[in-house]
Design a protein around this motif. Structure first.
Motif, PDB file in Angstrom:
ATOM      1  N   ARG A 151       0.825  -1.215   0.000  1.00  0.00           N
ATOM      2  CA  ARG A 151       0.000   0.000   0.000  1.00  0.00           C
ATOM      3  C   ARG A 151       0.860   1.267   0.000  1.00  0.00           C
ATOM      4  O   ARG A 151       0.382   2.338  -0.389  1.00  0.00           O
ATOM      5  CB  ARG A 151      -0.946   0.001   1.200  1.00  0.00           C
ATOM      6  N   ASP A 152       2.105   1.151   0.407  1.00  0.00           N
ATOM      7  CA  ASP A 152       2.990   2.317   0.366  1.00  0.00           C
ATOM      8  C   ASP A 152       3.299   2.734  -1.070  1.00  0.00           C
ATOM      9  O   ASP A 152       3.808   3.836  -1.304  1.00  0.00           O
ATOM     10  CB  ASP A 152       4.309   2.003   1.087  1.00  0.00           C
ATOM     11  N   PHE A 153       3.013   1.871  -2.018  1.00  0.00           N
ATOM     12  CA  PHE A 153       3.297   2.155  -3.424  1.00  0.00           C
ATOM     13  C   PHE A 153       2.016   2.397  -4.228  1.00  0.00           C
ATOM     14  O   PHE A 153       2.066   2.521  -5.446  1.00  0.00           O
ATOM     15  CB  PHE A 153       4.091   1.004  -4.038  1.00  0.00           C
ATOM     16  N   ALA A 154       0.893   2.463  -3.521  1.00  0.00           N
ATOM     17  CA  ALA A 154      -0.398   2.707  -4.176  1.00  0.00           C
ATOM     18  C   ALA A 154      -0.676   4.208  -4.228  1.00  0.00           C
ATOM     19  O   ALA A 154      -0.124   4.988  -3.444  1.00  0.00           O
ATOM     20  CB  ALA A 154      -1.507   1.983  -3.437  1.00  0.00           C
ATOM     21  N   THR A 155      -1.529   4.599  -5.140  1.00  0.00           N
ATOM     22  CA  THR A 155      -1.890   6.006  -5.280  1.00  0.00           C
ATOM     23  C   THR A 155      -3.337   6.202  -4.867  1.00  0.00           C
ATOM     24  O   THR A 155      -4.098   5.245  -4.706  1.00  0.00           O
ATOM     25  CB  THR A 155      -1.692   6.473  -6.731  1.00  0.00           C
ATOM     26  N   GLY A 156      -3.733   7.471  -4.717  1.00  0.00           N
ATOM     27  CA  GLY A 156      -5.114   7.774  -4.361  1.00  0.00           C
ATOM     28  C   GLY A 156      -5.333   7.758  -2.856  1.00  0.00           C
ATOM     29  O   GLY A 156      -4.530   7.216  -2.087  1.00  0.00           O
ATOM     30  N   GLY A 157      -6.429   8.330  -2.440  1.00  0.00           N
ATOM     31  CA  GLY A 157      -6.722   8.451  -1.023  1.00  0.00           C
ATOM     32  C   GLY A 157      -6.935   7.128  -0.322  1.00  0.00           C
ATOM     33  O   GLY A 157      -6.653   6.988   0.869  1.00  0.00           O
ATOM     34  N   TYR A 158      -7.442   6.150  -1.043  1.00  0.00           N
ATOM     35  CA  TYR A 158      -7.736   4.850  -0.434  1.00  0.00           C
ATOM     36  C   TYR A 158      -6.564   3.870  -0.517  1.00  0.00           C
ATOM     37  O   TYR A 158      -6.635   2.768   0.012  1.00  0.00           O
ATOM     38  CB  TYR A 158      -8.967   4.239  -1.103  1.00  0.00           C
ATOM     39  N   LYS A 159      -5.494   4.267  -1.200  1.00  0.00           N
ATOM     40  CA  LYS A 159      -4.319   3.393  -1.349  1.00  0.00           C
ATOM     41  C   LYS A 159      -4.728   2.010  -1.866  1.00  0.00           C
ATOM     42  O   LYS A 159      -4.282   0.975  -1.366  1.00  0.00           O
ATOM     43  CB  LYS A 159      -3.579   3.251  -0.017  1.00  0.00           C
TER      44      LYS A 159
END
Length: 225
Positions: free
Chosen positions: A39-47
């Motif tokens: 999740r540290d590499f996800a984008t957006g508010g919700y990851k």
């Protein structure tokens, strides 16, 4: 050896590495294990790291973008000998595979989750796909812990007795023979006398025969390979 594990649930993975042989191997700097929260590499508010699959169907699929970002970052820092995906439809883990992977210097392990990963992740990055059995778990974290235990104990210096790993079940394609310790007799059950004979060729012969008989009885499939 360095092991980087990519996971959605790093907290699920950490405890096996904080006790016993794995902990001692890490403290002795024979291996380093690093956990990376996808999740540290996800984008957006919700990851978000998963989405519905194209074409319809039940189950969410791990998206390629956050996985790509994580693996690409790691590859920019060092070279990796293997990038392994833990998945039920991979090759089944056995002692031979553990032996091979234990000789590597740097590996990445990706833990599957949900319905699995976008096929493009497998096509682009994975050098090996491994399963710990023909069943489905909630995620690849427990499988990754099993794989790490199997390979770390084989690293020279991890076990107190280097020959211990070499006499484990499956190293020679057979199950291990029966083993005994004190007392010599307990509740009417006696240790085989050959083990006290001091005749080591006879003891080795007995162990080989017992290993073969045990394998034939419990795992005849091993003798068919």
């Amino acid at each position: 050896m360095r092991i980087d594990i990519i996971t959605v649930l790093p907290e699920l993975l950490k405890s096996p590495f904080e006790a016993s042989i794995l902990k001692r191997a890490i403290e002795a700097k024979l291996v380093s294990v690093h956990f990376h929260n996808l999740r540290d590499f996800a984008t957006g508010g919700y990851k978000a790291i998963d989405d519905t699959q194209f074409g319809g169907g039940a189950g969410m699929v791990m998206m390629i973008e956050p996985i790509d970002k994580c693996i690409t970052k790691l590859q920019s820092e060092r070279d990796y000998d293997e990038i392994i995906y833990m998945t039920p439809d991979g090759e089944r883990l056995n002692q031979g595979i553990a032996n091979q992977v234990s000789l590597k210097e740097n590996i990445i392990i990706l833990c599957g989750h949900y319905k699995g990963v976008d096929q493009r992740v497998r096509d682009k990055f994975m050098t090996r796909e491994i399963s710990i059995g023909d069943y489905v778990l909630s995620g690849g974290e427990l499988g990754a812990a099993v794989l790490c235990d199997a390979i770390i104990r084989l690293i020279p210096g991890v076990l107190g007795n280097e020959t211990s790993a070499l006499t484990d079940s499956f190293q020679d394609g057979l199950l291990a023979p029966p083993i005994y310790t004190k007392p010599r007799e307990y509740d009417g059950m006696k240790v085989p006398s050959v083990l006290f004979s001091g005749n080591f060729p006879e003891i080795e012969k007995w162990r080989e025969e017992q290993a073969y008989d045990r394998t034939k009885r419990l795992r005849p499939d091993l003798l068919d390979d």
